[in-house]
Motif scaffolding. Structure first.
Motif, PDB file in Angstrom:
ATOM      1  N   LYS A 171     -35.828 -15.302   4.246  1.00 55.28           N
ATOM      2  CA  LYS A 171     -35.481 -16.485   4.509  1.00 55.28           C
ATOM      3  C   LYS A 171     -36.449 -17.712   5.043  1.00 55.28           C
ATOM      4  O   LYS A 171     -36.481 -19.360   5.135  1.00 55.28           O
ATOM      5  CB  LYS A 171     -33.990 -16.863   3.903  1.00 55.28           C
ATOM      6  CG  LYS A 171     -33.506 -16.309   2.581  1.00 55.28           C
ATOM      7  CD  LYS A 171     -32.199 -15.916   1.711  1.00 55.28           C
ATOM      8  CE  LYS A 171     -31.514 -15.835   1.017  1.00 55.28           C
ATOM      9  NZ  LYS A 171     -30.452 -15.260   0.999  1.00 55.28           N
ATOM     10  N   TRP A 172     -35.297 -17.217   6.986  1.00 56.24           N
ATOM     11  CA  TRP A 172     -35.645 -18.224   7.760  1.00 56.24           C
ATOM     12  C   TRP A 172     -37.270 -18.193   7.974  1.00 56.24           C
ATOM     13  O   TRP A 172     -37.733 -19.057   8.333  1.00 56.24           O
ATOM     14  CB  TRP A 172     -35.549 -17.102   8.988  1.00 56.24           C
ATOM     15  CG  TRP A 172     -35.192 -17.842   9.681  1.00 56.24           C
ATOM     16  CD1 TRP A 172     -34.366 -18.782  10.481  1.00 56.24           C
ATOM     17  CD2 TRP A 172     -36.202 -18.138  10.428  1.00 56.24           C
ATOM     18  NE1 TRP A 172     -35.233 -19.134  11.838  1.00 56.24           N
ATOM     19  CE2 TRP A 172     -35.746 -19.535  12.304  1.00 56.24           C
ATOM     20  CE3 TRP A 172     -37.340 -17.838  11.355  1.00 56.24           C
ATOM     21  CZ2 TRP A 172     -36.654 -19.420  13.013  1.00 56.24           C
ATOM     22  CZ3 TRP A 172     -38.346 -17.937  12.432  1.00 56.24           C
ATOM     23  CH2 TRP A 172     -38.133 -18.661  13.040  1.00 56.24           C
ATOM     24  N   ALA A 173     -38.168 -17.068   7.734  1.00 52.41           N
ATOM     25  CA  ALA A 173     -40.006 -16.981   7.624  1.00 52.41           C
ATOM     26  C   ALA A 173     -40.275 -18.044   6.875  1.00 52.41           C
ATOM     27  O   ALA A 173     -40.698 -18.709   7.225  1.00 52.41           O
ATOM     28  CB  ALA A 173     -40.070 -15.864   7.792  1.00 52.41           C
ATOM     29  N   LEU A 174     -39.343 -18.360   5.759  1.00 53.92           N
ATOM     30  CA  LEU A 174     -40.341 -18.707   4.496  1.00 53.92           C
ATOM     31  C   LEU A 174     -40.149 -20.290   4.934  1.00 53.92           C
ATOM     32  O   LEU A 174     -40.504 -21.377   4.622  1.00 53.92           O
ATOM     33  CB  LEU A 174     -39.445 -18.988   3.053  1.00 53.92           C
ATOM     34  CG  LEU A 174     -39.639 -19.704   1.691  1.00 53.92           C
ATOM     35  CD1 LEU A 174     -41.269 -19.179   1.582  1.00 53.92           C
ATOM     36  CD2 LEU A 174     -38.254 -19.714   0.301  1.00 53.92           C
ATOM     37  N   ALA A 175     -38.959 -20.403   5.398  1.00 57.89           N
ATOM     38  CA  ALA A 175     -38.401 -22.005   6.213  1.00 57.89           C
ATOM     39  C   ALA A 175     -38.990 -22.731   7.455  1.00 57.89           C
ATOM     40  O   ALA A 175     -39.068 -23.833   7.751  1.00 57.89           O
ATOM     41  CB  ALA A 175     -37.009 -21.918   6.258  1.00 57.89           C
ATOM     42  N   HIS A 176     -39.519 -21.192   8.129  1.00 53.33           N
ATOM     43  CA  HIS A 176     -40.140 -22.095   8.937  1.00 53.33           C
ATOM     44  C   HIS A 176     -41.815 -21.303   9.205  1.00 53.33           C
ATOM     45  O   HIS A 176     -42.190 -20.579  10.147  1.00 53.33           O
ATOM     46  CB  HIS A 176     -39.648 -21.138  10.559  1.00 53.33           C
ATOM     47  CG  HIS A 176     -38.361 -21.872  10.433  1.00 53.33           C
ATOM     48  ND1 HIS A 176     -37.003 -21.204  10.040  1.00 53.33           N
ATOM     49  CD2 HIS A 176     -37.686 -22.704  10.708  1.00 53.33           C
ATOM     50  CE1 HIS A 176     -35.835 -21.485   9.750  1.00 53.33           C
ATOM     51  NE2 HIS A 176     -35.704 -22.705  11.178  1.00 53.33           N
ATOM     52  N   ALA A 177     -42.939 -21.482   8.743  1.00 52.27           N
ATOM     53  CA  ALA A 177     -43.640 -21.032   8.838  1.00 52.27           C
ATOM     54  C   ALA A 177     -44.465 -21.266   9.690  1.00 52.27           C
ATOM     55  O   ALA A 177     -45.433 -20.248   9.078  1.00 52.27           O
ATOM     56  CB  ALA A 177     -44.528 -21.804   7.288  1.00 52.27           C
ATOM     57  N   ASP A 178     -44.136 -21.838  10.087  1.00 49.90           N
ATOM     58  CA  ASP A 178     -44.838 -22.083  11.622  1.00 49.90           C
ATOM     59  C   ASP A 178     -45.176 -21.614  12.381  1.00 49.90           C
ATOM     60  O   ASP A 178     -45.875 -21.200  13.581  1.00 49.90           O
ATOM     61  CB  ASP A 178     -45.141 -23.282  12.494  1.00 49.90           C
ATOM     62  CG  ASP A 178     -43.575 -24.329  12.801  1.00 49.90           C
ATOM     63  OD1 ASP A 178     -42.251 -23.188  11.243  1.00 49.90           O
ATOM     64  OD2 ASP A 178     -43.095 -24.637  13.235  1.00 49.90           O
ATOM     65  N   CYS A 179     -43.355 -20.188  12.466  1.00 44.31           N
ATOM     66  CA  CYS A 179     -43.371 -19.055  13.496  1.00 44.31           C
ATOM     67  C   CYS A 179     -43.137 -18.104  12.760  1.00 44.31           C
ATOM     68  O   CYS A 179     -43.535 -17.154  11.716  1.00 44.31           O
ATOM     69  CB  CYS A 179     -42.205 -19.141  13.524  1.00 44.31           C
ATOM     70  SG  CYS A 179     -41.293 -18.241  14.930  1.00 44.31           S
ATOM     71  N   GLU A 180     -44.690 -16.959  13.640  1.00 44.57           N
ATOM     72  CA  GLU A 180     -45.208 -16.078  13.111  1.00 44.57           C
ATOM     73  C   GLU A 180     -43.658 -14.601  13.317  1.00 44.57           C
ATOM     74  O   GLU A 180     -43.087 -14.678  14.167  1.00 44.57           O
ATOM     75  CB  GLU A 180     -46.465 -15.794  14.037  1.00 44.57           C
ATOM     76  CG  GLU A 180     -46.014 -13.943  13.816  1.00 44.57           C
ATOM     77  CD  GLU A 180     -47.255 -13.391  14.950  1.00 44.57           C
ATOM     78  OE1 GLU A 180     -47.836 -12.203  14.774  1.00 44.57           O
ATOM     79  OE2 GLU A 180     -47.547 -14.137  16.052  1.00 44.57           O
ATOM     80  N   VAL A 181     -43.358 -13.900  12.562  1.00 45.60           N
ATOM     81  CA  VAL A 181     -42.426 -13.215  12.325  1.00 45.60           C
ATOM     82  C   VAL A 181     -43.072 -11.758  12.099  1.00 45.60           C
ATOM     83  O   VAL A 181     -43.930 -11.634  10.655  1.00 45.60           O
ATOM     84  CB  VAL A 181     -41.033 -13.498  11.311  1.00 45.60           C
ATOM     85  CG1 VAL A 181     -40.132 -12.761  11.779  1.00 45.60           C
ATOM     86  CG2 VAL A 181     -40.740 -14.817  11.683  1.00 45.60           C
ATOM     87  N   LEU A 182     -42.433 -11.126  12.403  1.00 49.98           N
ATOM     88  CA  LEU A 182     -42.529  -9.326  12.759  1.00 49.98           C
ATOM     89  C   LEU A 182     -41.846  -8.660  13.044  1.00 49.98           C
ATOM     90  O   LEU A 182     -40.632  -9.214  13.566  1.00 49.98           O
ATOM     91  CB  LEU A 182     -43.937  -8.643  13.898  1.00 49.98           C
ATOM     92  CG  LEU A 182     -44.203  -6.980  13.479  1.00 49.98           C
ATOM     93  CD1 LEU A 182     -44.631  -6.963  12.530  1.00 49.98           C
ATOM     94  CD2 LEU A 182     -44.841  -7.055  15.099  1.00 49.98           C
TER      95      LEU A 182
END
Length: 160
Positions: free
Chosen positions: A21-32
């Motif tokens: 959910k966080w990654a969806l809201a912060h699409a500019d940040c890469e998450v692995l």
């Protein structure tokens, strides 16, 4: 990049769902995310079930922030590499662990430099924000805390 890890022992779907959910809201940040054997499969961040020890070390090294369960192994690796770590404890009431020892661990660690405690899902976003600000601050304060031979023994124990 934010690196999320549930550790190598148990799934932690609640953390992975929150981070998706966080990654969806912060699409500019890469998450692995290293998601282990959980049933929830994220759709808004890159993920892998497991990483070899060398790939795990590489992911932590490349990360601006590590997000993890409140496990000592994750803390040791993040602290050794001077990476801010956001920790969300597993809860026995949610059947995420057999005891609430991670609550005790996070209470013990939360005042240490580089540790950002999220005691609940609702606190995760603000803990990540604080950790990202810390990571971008010049001269972030991280304490060296254990000699390398001790860390090597702990790593060997955790991996084997």
């Amino acid at each position: 990049m934010i690196f999320v890890t549930v550790g190598s022992m148990m799934a932690f779907d609640r953390l992975i769902l929150c981070m998706d959910k966080w990654a969806l809201a912060h699409a500019d940040c890469e998450v692995l995310a290293q998601i282990g054997g959980g049933t929830y499969r994220p759709s808004h961040m890159r993920c892998t079930r497991m990483l070899s020890p060398s790939k795990f070390q590489e992911a932590v090294r490349d990360a601006a922030v590590v997000v993890a369960h409140a496990g000592m192994g994750s803390y040791f690796v993040a602290a050794e590499m001077h990476k801010p770590i956001v920790m969300l404890p597993r809860l026995a009431a949610n059947r995420e662990h057999t005891t609430d020892h991670q609550l005790h661990t996070i209470k013990w660690l939360r005042d240490r430099p580089g540790v950002f405690a999220a005691m609940s899902d609702d606190e995760l976003d603000s803990a990540i924000d604080r950790a990202l600000k810390s990571a971008s601050a010049a001269g972030a304060n991280f304490a060296d805390f254990a000699p390398e031979p001790f860390l090597m023994r702990v790593r060997h124990f955790l991996v084997n």
